[in-house]
Design an enzyme around this catalytic site. Structure first.
Site, short mmCIF file in Angstrom:
data_model
loop_
_atom_site.label_atom_id
_atom_site.label_comp_id
_atom_site.label_asym_id
_atom_site.label_seq_id
_atom_site.Cartn_x
_atom_site.Cartn_y
_atom_site.Cartn_z
CD GLN A 154 -3.11 0.92 2.12
OE1 GLN A 154 -3.35 -0.21 2.56
NE2 GLN A 154 -3.84 1.97 2.43
CG ASP A 155 1.18 3.98 2.94
OD1 ASP A 155 1.14 2.89 3.55
OD2 ASP A 155 0.76 5.03 3.45
N PRO A 156 4.69 3.13 1.96
CG PRO A 156 6.38 4.40 0.98
CD PRO A 156 4.88 4.32 1.11
CB THR A 216 1.18 5.50 -1.90
OG1 THR A 216 -0.21 5.55 -2.27
CG2 THR A 216 1.65 6.91 -1.57
N GLY A 225 -0.55 6.78 4.88
CA GLY A 225 -1.54 7.19 3.90
C GLY A 225 -1.53 8.67 3.55
#
Length: 312
Positions: A154-156, A216, A225
């Site tokens: 999803q994101d780091p 992302t 997020g």
């Protein structure tokens, strides 16, 4: 409430006696109305007594005034990106040259230019992970033609020292995050000989053609997020779509609703595996995820070498 006449002096109030036509020496039969106390205001010289015309709002700008253009194209942070060649972008973000056929055309799109400029603005006001030189680290371990498995995150990670450009991975010396520990447990259930590594650096997977990519690519410190609306997802989607059209028989591991919504490979040409997210907060016990075994079975069936999931 007082009227304007209330503020006049008493001299302004006069009684005008009612007269008849005979008293005025007039034969007119037109009746006269009674006139009571009045506020008598003499018009100024040259005026007719009519109300002055309404002043109209001026249109346009006064003579000699010019607005400064504050659009995106004139912002100092935007100018460089809009004029950058592929070589400039490749150098600035440390992108592997082998990914040029996949990325070059997309990186010249207007939305990517806006995305990179917004990223620079965010960097000026907040701490952003991973470092700029690691945003595209996922390009540096295997060329596109060697990619066999795609794992979508999803994101780091949003804590200092964690994110380094590979989804779910952390560098050696950084504590293994809970999600990655669950991933290790799933591998061990499929391969009992698998030994839990003491670190979370997934470099060995990436070197075997496992693309570990988040939808992302950046995040603000402590704010998961926070960069989801910058536009990275569109770029990543374009990369995955391009891989799907240039390669056959890829294995996609899509964990959680976010990954499954952001990526939709053609199931007639690729193996698409879905499961819950490995986060401890997930309602699904990720330890039971059979994807690592299923991926190797598919690769073997299609005449390719399976992935060695063991990490030293």
């Amino acid at each position: 409430m007082s009227s304007a006449c209330d503020h006049e002096t008493e001299a302004s109030h006069v009684n005008i006696p009612e007269t008849t036509p005979e008293e005025n020496g007039s034969n007119s039969s037109t009746p006269t109305s009674e006139i009571g106390p009045a506020c008598v205001v003499s018009p100024a010289p040259g005026e007719t007594g009519a109300p002055p015309p309404k002043r109209r709002r001026p249109c346009g700008l006064p003579q000699g005034v010019a607005l400064i253009n504050t659009s995106v194209s004139t912002h100092p942070l935007f100018t460089t990106s809009c004029q950058s060649s592929w070589e400039d972008v490749e150098r600035e973000f440390n992108i592997a040259p082998s990914w040029r056929p996949i990325l070059e055309r997309e990186m010249q799109q207007p939305y990517v230019r806006l995305l990179l400029n917004e990223y620079k603005l965010r960097c000026a006001s907040e701490e952003v992970f991973p470092p700029k030189e690691d945003i595209f680290a996922w390009t540096r371990f295997s060329p596109p033609e060697k990619v066999r498995v795609v794992i979508v995150g999803q994101d780091p990670y949003h804590a200092p020292g964690q994110a380094h450009g590979l989804a779910f991975s952390v560098r050696k010396g950084v504590p293994v995050p809970p999600s990655l520990r669950n991933i290790y447990s799933a591998v061990q259930k499929s391969y009992p000989s698998f030994r839990h590594p003491m670190h979370g650096f997934l470099e060995r997977w990436a070197e075997q053609g496992v693309l570990l990519i988040n939808t992302t690519l950046t995040v603000a410190r402590g704010k998961p997020g926070s960069h989801a609306t910058l536009g990275w997802h569109r770029l990543v989607r374009a990369v995955i779509d391009r891989l799907c059209t240039t390669s056959q028989g890829l294995v996609f591991m899509l964990w959680g609703a976010h990954a499954q919504k952001s990526c939709s490979p053609n199931r007639q040409h690729h193996l698409v595996l879905t499961y819950g997210h490995p986060s401890p907060l997930s309602r699904v016990n990720f330890r039971d995820c059979p994807h690592f075994l299923e991926a190797n079975a598919y690769l073997t069936k299609t005449g390719r070498k399976p992935v060695d999931w063991q990490i030293e």
